[in-house]
Design a protein around this motif. Structure first.
Motif, PDB file in Angstrom:
ATOM      1  N   GLN A   1       0.867  -2.620  -0.503  1.00 41.70           N
ATOM      2  CA  GLN A   1       2.482  -1.948   0.628  1.00 41.70           C
ATOM      3  C   GLN A   1       2.753  -2.777   1.520  1.00 41.70           C
ATOM      4  O   GLN A   1       3.143  -3.593   1.504  1.00 41.70           O
ATOM      5  CB  GLN A   1       1.958  -0.422   1.580  1.00 41.70           C
ATOM      6  CG  GLN A   1       1.826   0.382  -0.054  1.00 41.70           C
ATOM      7  CD  GLN A   1       3.500   1.926  -0.677  1.00 41.70           C
ATOM      8  OE1 GLN A   1       4.346   1.777  -0.355  1.00 41.70           O
ATOM      9  NE2 GLN A   1       2.148   2.242  -1.331  1.00 41.70           N
ATOM     10  N   LEU A   2       2.476  -2.338   2.637  1.00 47.65           N
ATOM     11  CA  LEU A   2       3.185  -3.177   3.688  1.00 47.65           C
ATOM     12  C   LEU A   2       2.403  -5.110   3.780  1.00 47.65           C
ATOM     13  O   LEU A   2       3.321  -5.243   3.761  1.00 47.65           O
ATOM     14  CB  LEU A   2       2.322  -1.889   5.460  1.00 47.65           C
ATOM     15  CG  LEU A   2       3.148  -3.102   6.308  1.00 47.65           C
ATOM     16  CD1 LEU A   2       4.635  -3.336   6.790  1.00 47.65           C
ATOM     17  CD2 LEU A   2       2.615  -2.283   7.565  1.00 47.65           C
TER      18      LEU A   2
ATOM     19  N   ILE B   1       4.119   5.630   4.745  1.00 50.86           N
ATOM     20  CA  ILE B   1       4.542   4.564   3.579  1.00 50.86           C
ATOM     21  C   ILE B   1       5.102   4.742   2.621  1.00 50.86           C
ATOM     22  O   ILE B   1       3.530   4.860   2.077  1.00 50.86           O
ATOM     23  CB  ILE B   1       4.389   3.297   4.202  1.00 50.86           C
ATOM     24  CG1 ILE B   1       4.474   3.260   5.241  1.00 50.86           C
ATOM     25  CG2 ILE B   1       4.574   2.467   3.345  1.00 50.86           C
ATOM     26  CD1 ILE B   1       3.659   1.481   6.244  1.00 50.86           C
ATOM     27  N   GLY B   2       5.602   5.093   1.497  1.00 47.99           N
ATOM     28  CA  GLY B   2       5.333   5.362  -0.334  1.00 47.99           C
ATOM     29  C   GLY B   2       4.573   6.634  -0.439  1.00 47.99           C
ATOM     30  O   GLY B   2       4.788   6.407  -1.379  1.00 47.99           O
ATOM     31  N   THR B   3       4.342   7.462   0.323  1.00 46.27           N
ATOM     32  CA  THR B   3       3.764   8.699   0.751  1.00 46.27           C
ATOM     33  C   THR B   3       4.586  10.140   1.414  1.00 46.27           C
ATOM     34  O   THR B   3       5.154  10.157   1.826  1.00 46.27           O
ATOM     35  CB  THR B   3       2.433   9.201   1.248  1.00 46.27           C
ATOM     36  OG1 THR B   3       2.601   9.103   2.693  1.00 46.27           O
ATOM     37  CG2 THR B   3       1.082   7.996   0.997  1.00 46.27           C
TER      38      THR B   3
ATOM     39  N   THR C   1       9.763   3.192   3.282  1.00 41.53           N
ATOM     40  CA  THR C   1       9.263   1.834   1.885  1.00 41.53           C
ATOM     41  C   THR C   1       8.808   0.851   3.673  1.00 41.53           C
ATOM     42  O   THR C   1       9.390   0.492   4.271  1.00 41.53           O
ATOM     43  CB  THR C   1       9.827   1.004   1.234  1.00 41.53           C
ATOM     44  OG1 THR C   1      11.351   0.758   1.543  1.00 41.53           O
ATOM     45  CG2 THR C   1      11.030   2.528   0.431  1.00 41.53           C
ATOM     46  N   ALA C   2       7.895   0.388   2.110  1.00 38.19           N
ATOM     47  CA  ALA C   2       7.335  -1.364   3.272  1.00 38.19           C
ATOM     48  C   ALA C   2       9.013  -2.772   3.482  1.00 38.19           C
ATOM     49  O   ALA C   2       8.040  -2.466   4.095  1.00 38.19           O
ATOM     50  CB  ALA C   2       6.335  -1.655   2.368  1.00 38.19           C
TER      51      ALA C   2
END
Length: 225
Positions: free
Chosen positions: A12-13, A188-190, A200-201
């Motif tokens: 992700q990040l 992030i994305g969850t 979002t990342a």
């Protein structure tokens, strides 16, 4: 050639930061404890035309982390940017309230957040001092700024890292080396929790590029969605 080492690299990040810097011609050193996941990230970045390599190491193993960064520097001719954002899994971190926290809970988080960051910094900072340039970026979640009782031990360690990073920025002023803390008050994305916004990342990665390039006088940047 310029390079970035991402400690705690993930899909992700970490991947978004790698893409942001890699698109600007930076070589990317990816560091985390899972070799298989790192190899997948290297494959993804390579397919996108970005030079990347995996250097497996656990941030709790200070010798291994130091060696990984030394190996990355040797392969890429130095480390110009260090980004530290490892994420502990639920299998390794126990969350405790302030009253429930024992020293063993606190020690693990201090080792993970603060001691790992200090170890990584000491591995790359001497060469940055010699060159008169470099960037050190340290990421924590919202708990470092606004602690919550259910995650007291984690938030306390993250706050210690935030304090140290901001103080490092002050110490390195006028040396050509940027140090900064990034506080992410988002998931992030969850799904969201504790009222935090979702991001979002790709929304977050530009923060790191900005601190490295145009925001070098800033000791901290926060993102609240």
């Amino acid at each position: 050639m310029t390079s970035i080492a991402i400690v705690g690299a993930g899909p992700q990040l970490g991947l978004a930061i790698a893409r942001t810097f890699g698109s600007q011609g930076y070589d990317v050193a990816l560091i985390s404890r899972n070799r298989t996941k790192l190899d997948d990230l290297v494959g993804t970045l390579t397919a996108e035309g970005i030079t990347a390599a995996a250097f497996p190491a656990d941030v709790l193993d200070r010798d291994a982390l130091t060696q990984a960064l030394k190996d990355a520097a040797a392969q890429f001719g130095g480390i110009d940017v260090l980004e530290y954002s490892p994420l502990a899994g639920l299998d390794t971190s126990a969350m405790t309230t302030p009253a429930e926290t024992d020293l063993v809970h606190m020690q693990h988080e201090i080792e993970f957040h603060l001691y790992g960051a200090i170890t990584a910094t000491k591995a790359v900072l001497p060469a940055m001092r010699e060159a008169g340039t470099g960037t050190l970026l340290f990421t924590t979640g919202a708990g470092s700024m606004n602690p919550q009782p259910p995650t007291a031990n984690i938030d306390t360690a993250a706050a210690a890292l935030r304090n140290w990073a901001i103080n490092l920025h002050k110490e390195l002023a006028d040396t050509g080396i940027q140090a900064a803390h990034i506080g992410l008050d988002v998931t992030i994305g969850t799904p969201t929790f504790y009222g935090r916004a979702q991001a979002t990342a790709d929304q977050l990665a530009p923060i790191y590029w900005d601190l490295h390039t145009t925001g070098r006088d800033q000791a901290e940047r926060t993102f609240r969605g």
